[in-house]
Design an enzyme around this catalytic site. Structure first.
Site, PDB file in Angstrom:
ATOM      1  N   GLU A   1     -31.811  38.984  23.243  1.00  0.00           N
ATOM      2  CA  GLU A   1     -31.978  40.309  23.863  1.00  0.00           C
ATOM      3  C   GLU A   1     -32.697  41.318  22.972  1.00  0.00           C
ATOM      4  OE1 GLU A   1     -28.149  41.421  25.458  1.00  0.00           O
ATOM      5  OE2 GLU A   1     -27.914  39.501  26.459  1.00  0.00           O
TER       6      GLU A   1
ATOM      7  N   GLU B   1     -27.736  30.786  30.669  1.00  0.00           N
ATOM      8  CA  GLU B   1     -26.485  31.490  31.002  1.00  0.00           C
ATOM      9  C   GLU B   1     -26.348  31.654  32.520  1.00  0.00           C
ATOM     10  OE1 GLU B   1     -25.943  35.133  28.795  1.00  0.00           O
ATOM     11  OE2 GLU B   1     -26.805  34.300  26.968  1.00  0.00           O
TER      12      GLU B   1
HETATM   13  O1  G3I Z   1     -11.029  37.376  21.004  1.00  0.00           O
HETATM   14  C1  G3I Z   1     -10.500  38.632  21.463  1.00  0.00           C
HETATM   15  C2  G3I Z   1      -9.049  38.475  21.819  1.00  0.00           C
HETATM   16  O2  G3I Z   1      -8.324  38.148  20.663  1.00  0.00           O
HETATM   17  C3  G3I Z   1      -8.551  39.779  22.458  1.00  0.00           C
HETATM   18  O3  G3I Z   1      -7.236  39.608  22.914  1.00  0.00           O
HETATM   19  C4  G3I Z   1      -9.426  40.179  23.634  1.00  0.00           C
HETATM   20  C5  G3I Z   1      -9.030  41.519  24.243  1.00  0.00           C
HETATM   21  O4  G3I Z   1     -10.126  42.160  24.839  1.00  0.00           O
HETATM   22  O5  G3I Z   1     -10.759  40.277  23.195  1.00  0.00           O
HETATM   23  C6  G3I Z   1     -11.260  39.044  22.704  1.00  0.00           C
HETATM   24  O6  G3I Z   1     -12.599  39.188  22.345  1.00  0.00           O
HETATM   25  C7  G3I Z   1     -13.489  39.315  23.418  1.00  0.00           C
HETATM   26  C8  G3I Z   1     -14.474  38.148  23.358  1.00  0.00           C
HETATM   27  O7  G3I Z   1     -15.435  38.278  24.382  1.00  0.00           O
HETATM   28  C9  G3I Z   1     -13.762  36.794  23.473  1.00  0.00           C
HETATM   29  O8  G3I Z   1     -13.918  36.238  24.681  1.00  0.00           O
HETATM   30  C10 G3I Z   1     -14.247  40.612  23.281  1.00  0.00           C
HETATM   31  O9  G3I Z   1     -13.359  41.702  23.465  1.00  0.00           O
HETATM   32  C11 G3I Z   1     -15.373  40.693  24.307  1.00  0.00           C
HETATM   33  O10 G3I Z   1     -16.188  41.830  24.031  1.00  0.00           O
HETATM   34  C12 G3I Z   1     -16.237  39.448  24.220  1.00  0.00           C
HETATM   35  O11 G3I Z   1     -17.170  39.551  25.258  1.00  0.00           O
HETATM   36  C13 G3I Z   1     -18.230  38.603  25.278  1.00  0.00           C
HETATM   37  C14 G3I Z   1     -19.559  39.349  25.142  1.00  0.00           C
HETATM   38  O12 G3I Z   1     -20.641  38.450  25.319  1.00  0.00           O
HETATM   39  C15 G3I Z   1     -19.710  39.989  23.769  1.00  0.00           C
HETATM   40  O13 G3I Z   1     -19.699  39.047  22.759  1.00  0.00           O
HETATM   41  C16 G3I Z   1     -18.162  37.872  26.604  1.00  0.00           C
HETATM   42  O14 G3I Z   1     -16.972  37.082  26.652  1.00  0.00           O
HETATM   43  C17 G3I Z   1     -19.384  36.990  26.761  1.00  0.00           C
HETATM   44  O15 G3I Z   1     -19.372  36.420  28.056  1.00  0.00           O
HETATM   45  C18 G3I Z   1     -20.638  37.844  26.586  1.00  0.00           C
HETATM   46  O16 G3I Z   1     -21.745  36.968  26.662  1.00  0.00           O
HETATM   47  C19 G3I Z   1     -23.035  37.550  26.748  1.00  0.00           C
HETATM   48  C20 G3I Z   1     -23.996  36.650  25.994  1.00  0.00           C
HETATM   49  O17 G3I Z   1     -23.544  36.475  24.668  1.00  0.00           O
HETATM   50  C21 G3I Z   1     -25.408  37.225  26.026  1.00  0.00           C
HETATM   51  N1  G3I Z   1     -25.834  37.450  27.377  1.00  0.00           N
HETATM   52  C22 G3I Z   1     -24.964  38.233  28.206  1.00  0.00           C
HETATM   53  C23 G3I Z   1     -23.558  37.656  28.204  1.00  0.00           C
HETATM   54  C24 G3I Z   1     -22.636  38.456  29.078  1.00  0.00           C
HETATM   55  O18 G3I Z   1     -22.436  39.750  28.561  1.00  0.00           O
END
Ligand code: G3I
Length: 359
Positions: free
Chosen positions: A153, A260
């Site tokens: 991105e 994705e």
């Molecule tokens: O691991 C912690 C957990 O311990 C906690 O209880 C929980 C509470 O919110 O958060 C968990 O972490 C989360 C993590 O995903 C684990 O799944 C983060 O808050 C959350 O911000 C994170 O979101 C991910 C996001 O990228 C940011 O990294 C999404 O799952 C993931 O689907 C998303 O993926 C992105 C791709 O990398 C790039 N393209 C878009 C796509 C969707 O946004």
């Protein structure tokens, strides 16, 4: 039979199959596919979810970590590198004979707070840190991680131009992207190195900006080997536009990864919480339309991207229970090929049948 009769028979048989078949009996996607099929996963719940693992092992031969391999997980504090979870993912994929895809080395949104803070005071440090981070990481998993989203991105959410608000761009300028590719290539010359982004299949200004960079990299020998189309699409994303951009991207000769994939009914403005709820329930007619759209996406991929450049199709989560869409956009949608109860949807059969078809 004319074309509409064929389509009608396809949809009816898809519907009947969906109604009758249990998940354990369905054909395996990876077995019928000429290219790798994958899904993103969150390792911690996944490791304790036997039904999910069973489906994952049945269908997929490629694994992408949804979050576990991002910078904020690997280096949450200065001089700290957490490898344990990635090591576990490497063991899991090795044991199950799956390709491990590395997502992602440099992404503005996954940059930990401490890196941002330090970068602001010391731009030279950021370049040094990027090199150390990439080289430590990529060389540790040399031969274990097959390919990487080196930069994710790097272009604006909408329209032309680089994502100038990224700390990487602000500090190092646009050269941070090519530096990341060079550092990764030095660490593992065999790894397949991708530039990955969203909406490039439909936002032609954004796509053109990316292509300008990619073609410049190719001219100057920057070691890029692939383009990742995230392909978070909607039911109304025009197929002709997708086909046009995929074809142009494939003309570079690079690997093309649909990295994705999901297909939504509702809409959003690309921002957190920015969902617009147009549909409140999933009807049978919508299920059928989605099956058709999944089938068309596979057909477009197979007919526009030459076989040797088909790096694979990866879902961003393969079931409606775990999809990021609903959490992120504050929506109720049904973007995946499996439903909330981990049962295959018509979308699954649309995808499967399209993999099996001759074009
Ligand atoms: O691991 C912690 C957990 O311990 C906690 O209880 C929980 C509470 O919110 O958060 C968990 O972490 C989360 C993590 O995903 C684990 O799944 C983060 O808050 C959350 O911000 C994170 O979101 C991910 C996001 O990228 C940011 O990294 C999404 O799952 C993931 O689907 C998303 O993926 C992105 C791709 O990398 C790039 N393209 C878009 C796509 C969707 O946004």
């Amino acid at each position: 039979m004319n074309k509409s009769t064929v389509l009608f028979v396809f949809l009816i048989s898809t519907f009947l199959l969906t109604a009758q078949t249990q998940q354990t009996e369905v054909e395996s996607l990876k077995k019928v596919s000429d290219f790798p099929i994958g899904s993103s996963l969150r390792f911690i719940p996944f490791m304790n979810d036997a039904p999910l693992q069973k489906i994952q092992q049945h269908h997929f031969n490629s694994y992408t970590a949804g979050s576990d391999m991002k910078m904020y997980q690997i280096s949450p504090r200065p001089n700290v590198y957490y490898w344990d979870r990635v090591d576990s993912i490497v063991s899991y994929t090795k044991k199950n004979n799956q390709r491990l895809f590395g997502h992602t080395l440099i992404w503005h949104s996954a940059t930990p707070w401490w890196v941002e803070k330090k970068a602001k005071k010391d731009p030279v440090w950021l370049d040094k840190f990027m090199k150390e981070y990439i080289q430590k990481y990529v060389s540790r998993y040399k031969g274990k991680v097959h390919g990487w989203d080196v930069v994710n991105e790097g272009f604006n959410t909408k329209g032309a131009g680089y994502r100038t608000e990224s700390i990487w761009y602000k500090t190092m300028g646009e050269t941070y992207i090519e530096k990341a590719f060079r550092y990764a290539h030095e660490a593992d010359p065999d790894a397949v190195l991708f530039y990955n982004d969203f909406n490039i299949e439909r936002d032609t200004l954004k796509f053109n900006s990316m292509m300008k960079m990619v073609e410049d990299f190719q001219r100057r020998g920057v070691p890029i080997s692939g383009i990742g189309f995230q392909m978070h699409i909607r039911m109304d994303t025009p197929n002709e536009v997708i086909a046009h951009t995929l074809k142009r991207a494939a003309d570079t000769g690079l690997q093309i990864h649909l990295s994705e994939v999901d297909i939504i009914f509702n809409t959003h403005d690309d921002s957190k919480g920015g969902g617009v709820q147009l549909y409140n329930e999933l009807t049978d007619a919508m299920r059928m339309d989605q099956a058709k759209k999944y089938a068309e996406l596979v057909e477009i991929y197979q007919t526009t991207v030459p076989k040797a450049q088909q790096y694979g199709i990866t879902f961003w989560g393969f079931n409606d229970r775990d999809t990021w869409i609903n959490r992120f956009f504050k929506l109720k949608d049904w973007p995946c090929i499996y439903d909330e109860n981990l049962k295959p949807k018509p979308a699954f059969y649309g995808f499967l049948n399209a993999l099996k078809a001759d074009y």
